[in-house]
Design a protein around this motif. Structure first.
Motif, mmCIF file in Angstrom:
data_model
loop_
_atom_site.group_PDB
_atom_site.id
_atom_site.type_symbol
_atom_site.label_atom_id
_atom_site.label_comp_id
_atom_site.label_asym_id
_atom_site.label_seq_id
_atom_site.Cartn_x
_atom_site.Cartn_y
_atom_site.Cartn_z
ATOM 1 N N TRP A 78 1.007 4.081 -2.816
ATOM 2 C CA TRP A 78 0.743 5.621 -2.430
ATOM 3 C C TRP A 78 2.004 6.420 -2.905
ATOM 4 O O TRP A 78 1.922 7.562 -3.261
ATOM 5 N N ASP A 88 0.692 -1.201 0.122
ATOM 6 C CA ASP A 88 0.023 0.077 -0.109
ATOM 7 C C ASP A 88 0.880 1.293 -0.136
ATOM 8 O O ASP A 88 0.758 2.167 -0.806
ATOM 9 N N PHE A 136 0.247 10.458 4.182
ATOM 10 C CA PHE A 136 -0.403 9.858 3.110
ATOM 11 C C PHE A 136 -1.978 10.182 3.429
ATOM 12 O O PHE A 136 -2.906 9.375 3.200
ATOM 13 N N PHE A 184 -4.696 9.750 0.763
ATOM 14 C CA PHE A 184 -5.578 8.550 0.184
ATOM 15 C C PHE A 184 -6.489 8.174 1.204
ATOM 16 O O PHE A 184 -7.360 7.048 0.920
#
Length: 270
Positions: free
Chosen positions: A22, A18, A108, A111
């Motif tokens: 990202w 993940d 992040f 996201f």
């Protein structure tokens, strides 16, 4: 905007794949980032538009925020408001109640939150709403970010909108930290200044720290999101602040909290 505390370890919340994806997405979107003024409007307190061939007047300024339920941390309310400029009266608002299962991971945030907010913008755009914002203020950082590409940048690039990042807390980037900024704001030579620019150890300008309208040393942090320069961003924030944070973001925050609070109260009485 309150972020829910994360008690589990980072590894248990999101896989390395993940994070790799990202990072790759941020790197790709960053290639499209514009950090200079690139828009078709001008700042003007008069209503209407200019003569044909000239720039239109900035009339509609948007603000976005997400609030999370205290009863269910996965329940979130994304809110988009649009204010008339310069009167700062709300002319449009919309909500999206969603379940968010992506955790808050520092660096992040986009996201977790961008998909909700982008959907609200796209819904408004597809309906050809006359109040579609010419500029968006985001409760989240722009280039003042560990990877130089925060939520405001992400939203701006994907939606192709001029955006400004407004942070209530400072990312520790390039030698900048909260205590150092407080020292600078309290310094005698800066007492008369509404804001100070944030220059890192590398000499790069990351954004600005601006005092509240009440003169508090607890600042907000302004940074470029997309298609806007830092001087223009600072000017617009100053023109839209009645209190500590700019009015478009303040209204989005108030309304998202009220909406989710009302839903919770209704659910408890059923």
């Amino acid at each position: 905007m309150e972020k829910q505390p994360q008690e589990a370890s980072l590894d248990s919340l999101t896989s390395s794949q993940d994070q790799h994806d990202w990072i790759a997405a941020q790197d790709f979107l960053r290639t499209k980032l514009i950090t200079e003024d690139s828009f078709t409007w001008k700042l003007n307190t008069s209503a209407g538009t200019s003569k044909q061939g000239a720039l239109e007047v900035l009339r509609y300024v948007g603000g976005v925020d997400i609030s999370f339920s205290k009863d269910d941390p996965s329940m979130a309310c994304g809110t988009l408001v649009v204010l008339d400029f310069p009167t700062l009266q709300v002319v449009y608002e919309d909500f999206s109640l969603v379940s968010v299962h992506i955790p808050y991971v520092p660096g992040f945030l986009a996201f977790r939150e961008a998909p909700v907010l982008l959907e609200l913008l796209e819904k408004m755009k597809k309906s050809n709403n006359p109040f579609y914002p010419q500029l968006l203020l985001v409760d989240g950082n722009g280039i003042l970010h560990p990877r130089g590409f925060g939520l405001a940048c992400h939203l701006g690039v994907v939606a192709d909108l001029p955006t400004i990042g407004i942070g209530k807390n400072l990312h520790h980037v390039d030698g900048l930290n909260q205590s150092r900024v407080r020292q600078l704001l309290e310094a005698e030579e800066n007492h008369a200044k509404d804001f100070i620019t944030l220059v890192g150890c590398s000499g790069h300008t990351w954004g600005a720290a601006m005092r509240s309208t009440q003169g508090s040393v607890k600042p907000i942090f302004i940074s470029i999101g997309h298609r806007i320069s830092l001087p223009t961003a600072i000017t617009i924030v100053q023109m839209t602040c009645k209190y500590r944070v700019p009015e478009p973001i303040r209204q989005a925050d108030i309304r998202s909290r009220d909406y989710i609070r009302t839903l919770q109260m209704n659910a408890r009485t059923m």
